[in-house]
Design a protein around this motif. Structure first.
Motif, short mmCIF file in Angstrom:
data_model
loop_
_atom_site.label_atom_id
_atom_site.label_comp_id
_atom_site.label_asym_id
_atom_site.label_seq_id
_atom_site.Cartn_x
_atom_site.Cartn_y
_atom_site.Cartn_z
N TYR A 317 47.03 108.89 59.89
CA TYR A 317 46.40 110.10 59.37
C TYR A 317 45.35 109.75 58.32
O TYR A 317 44.25 110.31 58.31
N GLU A 352 54.49 116.59 62.53
CA GLU A 352 55.43 117.27 63.41
C GLU A 352 56.84 117.06 62.87
O GLU A 352 57.24 115.95 62.56
N LEU A 374 48.69 121.15 61.60
CA LEU A 374 48.57 120.06 62.57
C LEU A 374 49.95 119.61 63.00
O LEU A 374 50.95 119.94 62.37
N ASN A 375 50.00 118.84 64.09
CA ASN A 375 51.19 118.08 64.45
C ASN A 375 50.70 116.67 64.77
O ASN A 375 50.68 116.24 65.92
N HIS A 376 50.25 115.97 63.72
CA HIS A 376 49.48 114.72 63.87
C HIS A 376 50.35 113.61 64.47
O HIS A 376 51.46 113.36 64.01
N GLN A 377 49.81 112.97 65.52
CA GLN A 377 50.57 111.95 66.25
C GLN A 377 49.99 110.54 66.10
O GLN A 377 50.34 109.65 66.87
N ASP A 381 43.71 111.65 70.37
CA ASP A 381 43.72 113.11 70.51
C ASP A 381 43.90 113.79 69.16
O ASP A 381 43.27 114.80 68.86
N SER A 382 44.78 113.22 68.32
CA SER A 382 45.03 113.81 67.00
C SER A 382 43.81 113.70 66.10
O SER A 382 43.55 114.59 65.29
N THR A 385 41.58 116.45 67.26
CA THR A 385 42.16 117.74 66.83
C THR A 385 41.89 117.97 65.35
O THR A 385 41.54 119.08 64.93
#
Length: 595
Positions: A317, A352, A374-377, A381-382, A385
């Motif tokens: 992140y 998440e 957010l549901n940062h992975q 893609d994150s 996003t």
């Protein structure tokens, strides 16, 4: 990737701070009670607005209530979204929803009253009471609906039919979300799992073609078995929409759908026509996909799998946020510095956790600040996003800062412009910086597929909606066979002859929830095309476009969407912005074919 078993494990800096709305539950309760009292006050104006002064009093109090209730509702909603299992938060939201219905009921008399006024009477009120000038544009915008408002008795009848008219949408949602079961499929490791939509989106991207095919067949099977039921539901939704358009004196259902944004039907038609005139690069991409995958036949379950294997980017992140800030440098230091403050000030809920709402969104709360979920992975893609949602957040921030409450909220028509400009600047930055040929190919593939899904697919859906509504207006039958004929023809036109059709392809119409919210999806395509047009000019160093774009972000709904975009140099009544975007797609496909 970091996983958290509870919200308590998430660093405080990665949780949003709802104290910015209310420092305590007692403050929420106080505002909740005050909102209910203000709603009761507004009720008393029913039948008692008979002067410029009383009109101003009502409108002023209504806006005060709106500001107050928005805070009450948003606090409850955000509290639920970080943990949907939290019964206390759910109780707050239930109470807020109930109060919202009462507030709506208390003020429902106003629109019929306003439209019963003579336009000259309203002008006289505004001339007499200076404070009414603040509300003037909003009041006269409501007058646009005057020729589509029926008599009081007829409006009551239509109002009573509201629930029945919306039942096809409700029926489809129950079929789609509650009743449909997709059965089991085999994951790449051989494990049998129950297929869900989330699992399908992963499996349809798998390298193993047999896995993709099995998931595809299983996913479509219940839709095929229910095709006649769903066709009946979709037919009813379309016919209801056509009937209401006729009752309300709109020339067509399409024009009714575009009326709120004041968009002429020529803009909708121009989008479809221009896209189809420039469809060759989309067909080229289908052929390229077949070649890159080394297939004898390209089928629908081959259209989503990545064309570059073995590339998995781990992006924390912290790294993602820093990358985004660097990528958005072309928008200027104020934009970037403000975004940096959002992170430090805890406007974002990052991780998440069990019970947290899925997906991502931005909510700009007037008088407070944007909140981003957010549901940062920690993946590519994150990163995209993050850039997307922070584009929305900056749009909210600028509009709320520079506009009064009445014009701060922006239309969905322009919403996707700010988010997509950020994504275009991000992909450009990543491609310029990346030297690894495999990662570059992966990035190109990622953006091409996003382009395809947001522009070409949405335009195809938009044309399906237009054609099926036209059939209903002509009194033609609408059933599974008709829908399938229209959908299959369009799918071929948009995707080209390279794709070999399975039986399932023509039933694509049966699984699209957006078709129950007519003439909406085209906004994704116009927003995306506008963003490509603007970002390209900004990257070319066009300072006038940059200046106009930043003004656009500050504009809220101070003008109609098309007019706001025209001030940036984007005129959607002409083919130019669509053509420019499609030219960019062609360049991306050409570059991808060379690597």
């Amino acid at each position: 990737m970091t996983t958290y078993q509870s919200r308590k494990e998430v660093p405080v800096q990665e949780q949003w701070d709802l104290n910015d709305i209310y420092p305590s539950l007692q403050e929420w309760e106080k505002n909740f009670e005050a909102a209910k009292e203000k709603a009761e006050e507004l009720k008393n104006y029913d039948g008692n607005i008979n002067s410029a002064q009383s009109l101003l009093e009502f409108l002023t109090k209504q806006e005060e209530l709106s500001l107050l209730f928005n805070k009450v509702y948003v606090y409850a909603m955000l509290s639920v979204d970080v943990d949907t299992r939290d019964s206390q938060a759910q109780s707050l939201l239930d109470r807020a929803k109930h109060a919202g219905v009462k507030i709506s009921s208390a003020t429902s008399f106003f629109m019929p009253f306003l439209l019963s006024l003579d336009e000259e009477q309203l002008k006289a009120y505004i001339a007499e009471e200076e404070g009414l000038r603040y509300f003037e544009e909003d009041l006269f915008d409501s007058f646009r609906y005057k020729s589509h408002i029926l008599s009081k008795e007829q409006e009551q009848v239509v109002s009573r039919l509201g629930e029945a008219l919306s039942s096809p949408s409700g029926t489809f949602n129950m079929i789609n979300n509650a009743d449909i079961q997709f059965g089991e499929v085999t994951k790449p490791d051989g494990e049998k799992v129950e297929l869900t939509r989330g699992m399908y989106s992963k499996l349809i991207e798998e390298e193993d073609r047999n896995v993709r095919k099995e998931a595809y067949k299983a996913y479509y099977k219940p839709y095929l078995s229910l095709k006649n039921t769903i066709a009946s539901t979709l037919s009813a939704a379309i016919k209801n929409n056509v009937a209401v358009a006729e009752i309300r004196n709109y020339p067509s259902a399409l024009e009714k759908g575009l009326f709120g944004d004041n968009v002429p039907k020529e803009v909708y038609e121009n989008l479809i026509r221009t896209t189809k005139e420039n469809i060759a690069s989309m067909h080229q991409y289908s052929a390229l996909r077949k070649e890159k995958l080394g297939l004898d036949e390209l089928r629908q379950y081959d259209l989503s799998t990545p064309l570059v294997s073995g590339v998995k980017l781990d992006i924390s992140y912290e790294e993602a946020y820093q990358t985004m800030l660097e990528a958005l440098a072309p928008l200027g230091s104020h934009y970037v510095d403000t975004l940096k403050e959002f992170k430090d000030a805890r406007y974002i809920d990052v991780r998440e956790t069990p019970g947290k709402r899925s997906g991502a969104y931005n909510l700009g709360l007037y008088g407070v600040h944007p909140f981003v979920l957010l549901n940062h992975q920690d993946d590519l893609d994150s990163l995209f996003t993050l850039a997307h949602e922070m584009g929305h957040a900056m749009h909210s921030y600028y509009s709320n800062k520079h506009q009064p409450k009445i014009t701060a909220g922006y239309s969905i028509f322009v919403a996707e412009v700010a988010s997509t400009v950020n994504e275009v600047l991000l992909i450009n930055y990543l491609l310029n910086k990346e030297e690894d040929p495999q990662i570059r190919k992966h990035l190109l593939n990622h953006f091409i597929d996003q382009f395809k899904g947001t522009l070409f697919t949405q335009v195809m859906f938009a044309e399906f909606e237009m054609k099926t509504h036209e059939l209903a207006e002509q009194g033609q039958p609408l059933n599974a066979e008709v829908f399938s004929q229209v959908y299959e023809k369009l799918f071929r036109e948009y995707n080209g002859d390279t794709v070999v059709f399975d039986e399932e392809v023509k039933y694509g119409w049966s699984r699209i929830p957006h078709f129950y919210r007519p003439f909406y999806v085209y906004k994704y395509a116009t927003g995306f095309a506008s963003a490509i047009h603007l970002a390209t000019k900004i990257l070319d160093g066009d300072t006038e476009t940059l200046k106009a774009y930043l003004e656009f972000l500050k504009s809220g709904s101070s003008d109609y969407p098309l007019e706001l975009l025209k001030k940036t140099g984007v005129d959607l009544s002409t083919p130019e912005p669509i053509v420019n975007a499609l030219n960019r797609f062609e360049e991306l496909v050409e570059e991808f074919s060379q690597v």
